[in-house]
Scaffold this motif. Structure first.
Motif, PDB file in Angstrom:
ATOM      1  N   TYR A   1       0.900  -1.378   0.054  1.00 30.56           N
ATOM      2  CA  TYR A   1      -0.029   0.039  -0.003  1.00 30.56           C
ATOM      3  C   TYR A   1       0.828   1.317   0.461  1.00 30.56           C
ATOM      4  N   ASN A   2       0.412   1.983  -0.129  1.00 30.47           N
ATOM      5  CA  ASN A   2       0.653   4.006  -0.924  1.00 30.47           C
ATOM      6  C   ASN A   2       0.128   4.560   0.168  1.00 30.47           C
ATOM      7  N   MET A   3       0.337   5.214   1.492  1.00 31.29           N
ATOM      8  CA  MET A   3      -0.521   5.138   2.416  1.00 31.29           C
ATOM      9  C   MET A   3      -0.981   7.128   1.501  1.00 31.29           C
TER      10      MET A   3
ATOM     11  N   ASP B   1      -6.076   3.427  11.902  1.00 35.78           N
ATOM     12  CA  ASP B   1      -5.784   4.335  12.742  1.00 35.78           C
ATOM     13  C   ASP B   1      -4.566   5.335  11.973  1.00 35.78           C
ATOM     14  N   LEU B   2      -4.071   4.325  11.419  1.00 34.48           N
ATOM     15  CA  LEU B   2      -3.196   5.811  10.627  1.00 34.48           C
ATOM     16  C   LEU B   2      -3.733   6.619   9.398  1.00 34.48           C
ATOM     17  N   LEU B   3      -4.918   6.343   9.055  1.00 37.18           N
ATOM     18  CA  LEU B   3      -5.465   7.440   8.168  1.00 37.18           C
ATOM     19  C   LEU B   3      -6.441   8.705   9.300  1.00 37.18           C
ATOM     20  N   LYS B   4      -6.445   8.340  10.296  1.00 39.92           N
ATOM     21  CA  LYS B   4      -6.950   8.929  11.080  1.00 39.92           C
ATOM     22  C   LYS B   4      -5.438   9.777  11.606  1.00 39.92           C
ATOM     23  N   GLU B   5      -4.505   9.128  11.620  1.00 40.96           N
ATOM     24  CA  GLU B   5      -2.802  10.184  12.249  1.00 40.96           C
ATOM     25  C   GLU B   5      -2.402  10.809  11.131  1.00 40.96           C
ATOM     26  N   LYS B   6      -2.701  10.343   9.595  1.00 44.13           N
ATOM     27  CA  LYS B   6      -1.778  11.185   9.040  1.00 44.13           C
ATOM     28  C   LYS B   6      -3.092  12.355   8.172  1.00 44.13           C
ATOM     29  N   ALA B   7      -4.170  11.970   8.670  1.00 44.92           N
ATOM     30  CA  ALA B   7      -5.002  12.660   7.733  1.00 44.92           C
ATOM     31  C   ALA B   7      -6.374  13.243   8.185  1.00 44.92           C
ATOM     32  N   GLU B   8      -6.059  12.641   9.501  1.00 48.45           N
ATOM     33  CA  GLU B   8      -7.546  13.031  10.236  1.00 48.45           C
ATOM     34  C   GLU B   8      -9.190  12.695   9.951  1.00 48.45           C
TER      35      GLU B   8
END
Length: 320
Positions: A196-198, A232-239
């Motif tokens: 994946y590429n966040m 969690d990653l989507l919350k942390e990196k892009a809210e």
């Protein structure tokens, strides 16, 4: 061949019962005795073996799971355990064995082949990750279960204008995630073969929001990461707030689809034919919609099974 045995091993898959039924009835039709081995390789070691008749497999073609049941066997992984299994086969006068299962089950059968036992393997796993065959028993049924879940979750996602992450099975193979994502209209599909590429995921979600899209569906195979980790990653990196649904073992259960019942019947019958031809160390599969048999060693080659990357490309093109 005068008498053969059949067992199911590893994780259950819809259509296993249809395969067992085919093995039993084809064997009897061809004049062979047939023994059912219960609880997989552990049951073989312990002698949990019963003679099966036509009626033994009546009314099971539509049932999920496996009437022969399945069990993990650490004992079978040892040489001593395998010797016990071979002794049980000799005691019950079993000349050959049909093994229905996935990669681990096939590896167990290969060890028996090395000890002189003719084995034919029938692929049954919802992951669709067996080398040498396009389709395994259970994949189509699990796929339809996942699609049904996606359709229901999309209703809620639309109503609440949310992004939902749906985690599906697939440790090393992304077939289930890809096919379900494409059929279910998912905006993003994460598969082990591609990682994946966040930044790309975030860009795709924001692009949809920018054109007025109120909800999104993300399908992630468990082999990439868990749904909660992605959330969690989507919350942390892009809210970006998401909701997570982990489908889990619901994907393995339920009545097999018509396609799985048909290919299970074809695979099971062909397995009996191969044993009756005096051959072992063979796997059954499908290539270009034709049932084939091939050397069992092919299953263990590291790169034979490949995802249809054209489907993956199409899924991206259609989810803009």
């Amino acid at each position: 061949m005068k008498k053969i045995g059949v067992l199911t091993s590893g994780g259950d898959a819809p259509g296993m019962n249809a395969a067992v039924r085919a093995v039993v009835r084809k064997a009897i039709h061809d004049g062979l005795e047939i023994a059912g081995i219960f609880n997989g390789y552990q049951g073989l070691i312990e002698g949990k073996i019963e003679q099966l008749q036509l009626g033994s497999v009546g009314d099971i073609i539509q049932r999920g799971g496996t009437m022969l049941r399945s069990a993990r066997s650490s004992e079978f992984m040892t040489e001593e355990g395998r010797k016990k299994a071979v002794e049980q086969m000799k005691r019950h006068r079993i000349d050959g064995l049909v093994v229905i299962g996935g990669d681990g089950s096939f590896r167990g059968a290969f060890e028996l082949v090395k000890m002189g036992i003719p084995c034919v393997c029938v692929p049954a796993t919802i992951d669709n990750d067996i080398n040498g065959t396009q389709f395994t028993i259970g994949f189509d049924s699990a796929l339809n279960t996942v699609i049904d879940a996606i359709d229901k979750i999309r209703d809620t996602a639309t109503s609440h204008e949310r992004t939902f992450i749906i985690e599906v099975m697939g440790r090393d193979a992304g077939d289930l995630a890809l096919w379900a994502g494409l059929a279910g209209g998912a905006e993003t599909i994460l598969i082990p073969e591609e990682g994946y590429n966040m930044d790309e995921i975030i860009s795709r979600l924001k692009s949809g929001t920018g054109r007025g899209k109120k909800h999104s569906i993300i399908i992630v195979a468990e082999g990439v990461m868990s749904g909660s980790a992605l959330s969690d990653l989507l919350k942390e990196k892009a809210e970006i707030e998401t909701r997570v649904s982990v489908l889990g073992h619901i994907q393995r259960g339920g009545s097999p689809s018509a396609r799985d019942r048909v290919i299970a019947s074809q695979y099971g019958a062909r397995a009996v034919e191969v044993l009756n031809e005096g051959r072992g160390g063979v796997a059954i599969g499908m290539q270009n919609n034709v049932v084939v048999d091939y050397e069992l060693e092919v299953v263990f080659e590291p790169s034979d099974h490949s995802l249809d990357m054209e489907l993956y490309k199409l899924s991206k093109e259609l989810s803009i």
